[in-house]
Design a protein around this motif. Structure first.
Motif, PDB file in Angstrom:
ATOM      1  N   LEU A 122       0.829  -1.204   0.000  1.00 37.83           N
ATOM      2  CA  LEU A 122       0.000   0.000   0.000  1.00 37.83           C
ATOM      3  C   LEU A 122       0.867   1.258   0.000  1.00 37.83           C
ATOM      4  N   ALA A 123       1.998   1.202   0.695  1.00 35.97           N
ATOM      5  CA  ALA A 123       2.908   2.351   0.710  1.00 35.97           C
ATOM      6  C   ALA A 123       3.449   2.629  -0.687  1.00 35.97           C
ATOM      7  N   LEU A 124       3.828   1.573  -1.405  1.00 37.11           N
ATOM      8  CA  LEU A 124       4.350   1.757  -2.758  1.00 37.11           C
ATOM      9  C   LEU A 124       3.261   2.247  -3.707  1.00 37.11           C
ATOM     10  N   LEU A 125       2.060   1.679  -3.590  1.00 37.04           N
ATOM     11  CA  LEU A 125       0.942   2.149  -4.408  1.00 37.04           C
ATOM     12  C   LEU A 125       0.666   3.626  -4.151  1.00 37.04           C
ATOM     13  N   SER A 126       0.713   4.021  -2.892  1.00 36.42           N
ATOM     14  CA  SER A 126       0.452   5.417  -2.535  1.00 36.42           C
ATOM     15  C   SER A 126       1.526   6.339  -3.084  1.00 36.42           C
ATOM     16  N   GLY A 127       2.787   5.917  -2.959  1.00 33.16           N
ATOM     17  CA  GLY A 127       3.872   6.732  -3.489  1.00 33.16           C
ATOM     18  C   GLY A 127       3.758   6.917  -4.989  1.00 33.16           C
ATOM     19  N   TYR A 128       3.436   5.821  -5.683  1.00 27.93           N
ATOM     20  CA  TYR A 128       3.232   5.905  -7.134  1.00 27.93           C
ATOM     21  C   TYR A 128       2.060   6.822  -7.464  1.00 27.93           C
ATOM     22  N   ASP A 129       0.976   6.686  -6.722  1.00 25.88           N
ATOM     23  CA  ASP A 129      -0.228   7.481  -6.954  1.00 25.88           C
ATOM     24  C   ASP A 129       0.061   8.977  -6.809  1.00 25.88           C
ATOM     25  N   LEU A 130       0.733   9.347  -5.736  1.00 25.11           N
ATOM     26  CA  LEU A 130       1.061  10.758  -5.503  1.00 25.11           C
ATOM     27  C   LEU A 130       1.917  11.320  -6.635  1.00 25.11           C
ATOM     28  N   ALA A 131       2.890  10.519  -7.084  1.00 28.12           N
ATOM     29  CA  ALA A 131       3.783  10.986  -8.143  1.00 28.12           C
ATOM     30  C   ALA A 131       3.073  11.020  -9.496  1.00 28.12           C
ATOM     31  N   GLU A 132       2.252  10.011  -9.769  1.00 30.67           N
ATOM     32  CA  GLU A 132       1.550   9.955 -11.054  1.00 30.67           C
ATOM     33  C   GLU A 132       0.581  11.119 -11.209  1.00 30.67           C
ATOM     34  N   LEU A 133      -0.070  11.494 -10.122  1.00 27.25           N
ATOM     35  CA  LEU A 133      -1.002  12.622 -10.159  1.00 27.25           C
ATOM     36  C   LEU A 133      -0.279  13.968 -10.111  1.00 27.25           C
ATOM     37  N   GLY A 134       1.006  13.936  -9.819  1.00 29.25           N
ATOM     38  CA  GLY A 134       1.780  15.174  -9.769  1.00 29.25           C
ATOM     39  C   GLY A 134       1.525  16.007  -8.531  1.00 29.25           C
ATOM     40  N   LEU A 135       1.020  15.386  -7.467  1.00 31.79           N
ATOM     41  CA  LEU A 135       0.738  16.141  -6.246  1.00 31.79           C
ATOM     42  C   LEU A 135       2.012  16.593  -5.543  1.00 31.79           C
ATOM     43  N   ASN A 136       3.130  16.008  -5.912  1.00 33.34           N
ATOM     44  CA  ASN A 136       4.404  16.404  -5.307  1.00 33.34           C
ATOM     45  C   ASN A 136       5.155  17.431  -6.142  1.00 33.34           C
ATOM     46  N   ARG A 137       4.478  18.013  -7.131  1.00 32.08           N
ATOM     47  CA  ARG A 137       5.128  19.009  -7.983  1.00 32.08           C
ATOM     48  C   ARG A 137       4.393  20.339  -7.909  1.00 32.08           C
ATOM     49  N   PHE A 138       5.167  21.415  -7.835  1.00 30.46           N
ATOM     50  CA  PHE A 138       4.614  22.761  -7.793  1.00 30.46           C
ATOM     51  C   PHE A 138       4.864  23.452  -9.126  1.00 30.46           C
ATOM     52  N   GLN A 139       3.871  23.431 -10.004  1.00 30.36           N
ATOM     53  CA  GLN A 139       3.940  24.136 -11.287  1.00 30.36           C
ATOM     54  C   GLN A 139       5.245  23.847 -12.025  1.00 30.36           C
ATOM     55  N   GLN A 140       5.679  22.586 -11.966  1.00 26.67           N
ATOM     56  CA  GLN A 140       6.875  22.116 -12.668  1.00 26.67           C
ATOM     57  C   GLN A 140       8.162  22.802 -12.203  1.00 26.67           C
ATOM     58  N   GLN A 141       8.095  23.597 -11.143  1.00 31.03           N
ATOM     59  CA  GLN A 141       9.279  24.322 -10.685  1.00 31.03           C
ATOM     60  C   GLN A 141       9.997  23.601  -9.548  1.00 31.03           C
TER      61      GLN A 141
END
Length: 291
Positions: A122-141
């Motif tokens: 579940l941790a790996l699925l969550s990490g992938y999910d956050l990255a795939e949705l781009g929630l860890n990125r701020f306007q590509q900067q």
């Protein structure tokens, strides 16, 4: 956090580092932890080894990226009839992590996910999910690093899932016992070692092969009088604290374990011990550039 397949069953939590810890780490860390298998529903999900498209980003389904159907069901299912439920595990996680990212967006941040056994999936699925949705990125900067720590975890997805995690920059450290059968499943036969002939010819079934993600830290422990210890979280953590008791099967990891021993000794492990282990070992791994 809760998952909807078992009427509000508590499965993990989200925490954020205090100001004191921020001064020590140099960043604000959001920590997500998941427990291992407890309920009968979860045991059934563990054996649902068929692969399904993850399809977590509605704007880019990526049908070739597939994960174990049971883990995906636990992560995304929502039991609307449960009075204690607050949406699926995924909905709760994305909502809370998004809130914390917005709250601390002006600070240097990191996201750490950890779990044992099913919890590591579940941790790996969550990490992938956050990255795939781009929630860890701020306007590509600016990009918030995502790191997953797996203790005795199974394979989660196919080779396309592995490659996509690497492409997204999700870092994974898998702490495994070479005698732990859970770390060899699913895909006992159809796995990353049986998908190609040499490094050139891909077998037709390669897209259906399971594959581990990330760097492996392999331990070697077994007790004849207690065979179940091979998958016990307490044993995993205890051996990280005392690395001389085990054999390490990856070159370059001995120094990491020695350093982990010194740092983990400074912290008293509580009921959820891998939160400290993941955080402390994580700092070492990232500083050494191993993943």
């Amino acid at each position: 956090m809760q998952h909807g397949t078992c009427c509000g069953r508590w499965i993990g939590y989200v925490a954020v580092s205090s100001d004191e810890e921020v001064r020590r780490l140099g960043r604000r860390d959001v920590l997500v932890t998941f427990r291992g298998t407890v309920t009968s529903t979860e045991w059934i999900a563990n054996f649902m080894s068929s692969l399904r498209p993850a399809n977590l980003d509605p704007h880019d389904p990526r049908r070739d990226v597939k994960v174990e159907s049971g883990f995906l069901s636990l992560y995304t299912s929502d039991d609307s009839t449960c009075r204690f439920g607050q949406g699926s595990c995924r909905e709760q996680l994305l909502g809370e992590v998004s809130r914390l990212i917005n709250k601390y967006q002006d600070e240097e941040m990191s996201i750490t996910l950890a779990g044992h056994s099913m919890g590591s999936a579940l941790a790996l699925l969550s990490g992938y999910d956050l990255a795939e949705l781009g929630l860890n990125r701020f306007q590509q900067q600016r990009e918030i690093p995502i790191t997953v720590y797996s203790f005795g975890g199974p394979r989660v997805g196919n080779t396309d899932f592995k490659e996509r995690c690497e492409e997204l920059g999700v870092k994974v450290l898998r702490v495994v016992n070479v005698h732990d059968p859970v770390t060899k499943l699913p895909g006992l036969f159809m796995n990353e070692h049986f998908r190609a002939l040499g490094e050139t010819y891909q077998f037709p079934w390669s897209c259906s092969c399971y594959a581990h993600v990330g760097v492996e830290l392999a331990l070697d422990f077994f007790k004849m009088q207690n065979p179940a210890c091979v998958h016990d979280l307490g044993t995993y953590i205890g051996l990280l604290k005392c690395p001389k008791m085990v054999q390490v099967h990856k070159e370059g990891m001995v120094d990491l374990l020695a350093m982990a021993k010194m740092t983990l000794r400074k912290h008293k492990l509580q009921a959820w011990p891998w939160q400290d282990a993941a955080r402390q070992v994580g700092n070492l791994v990232q500083s050494l550039g191993l993943i």
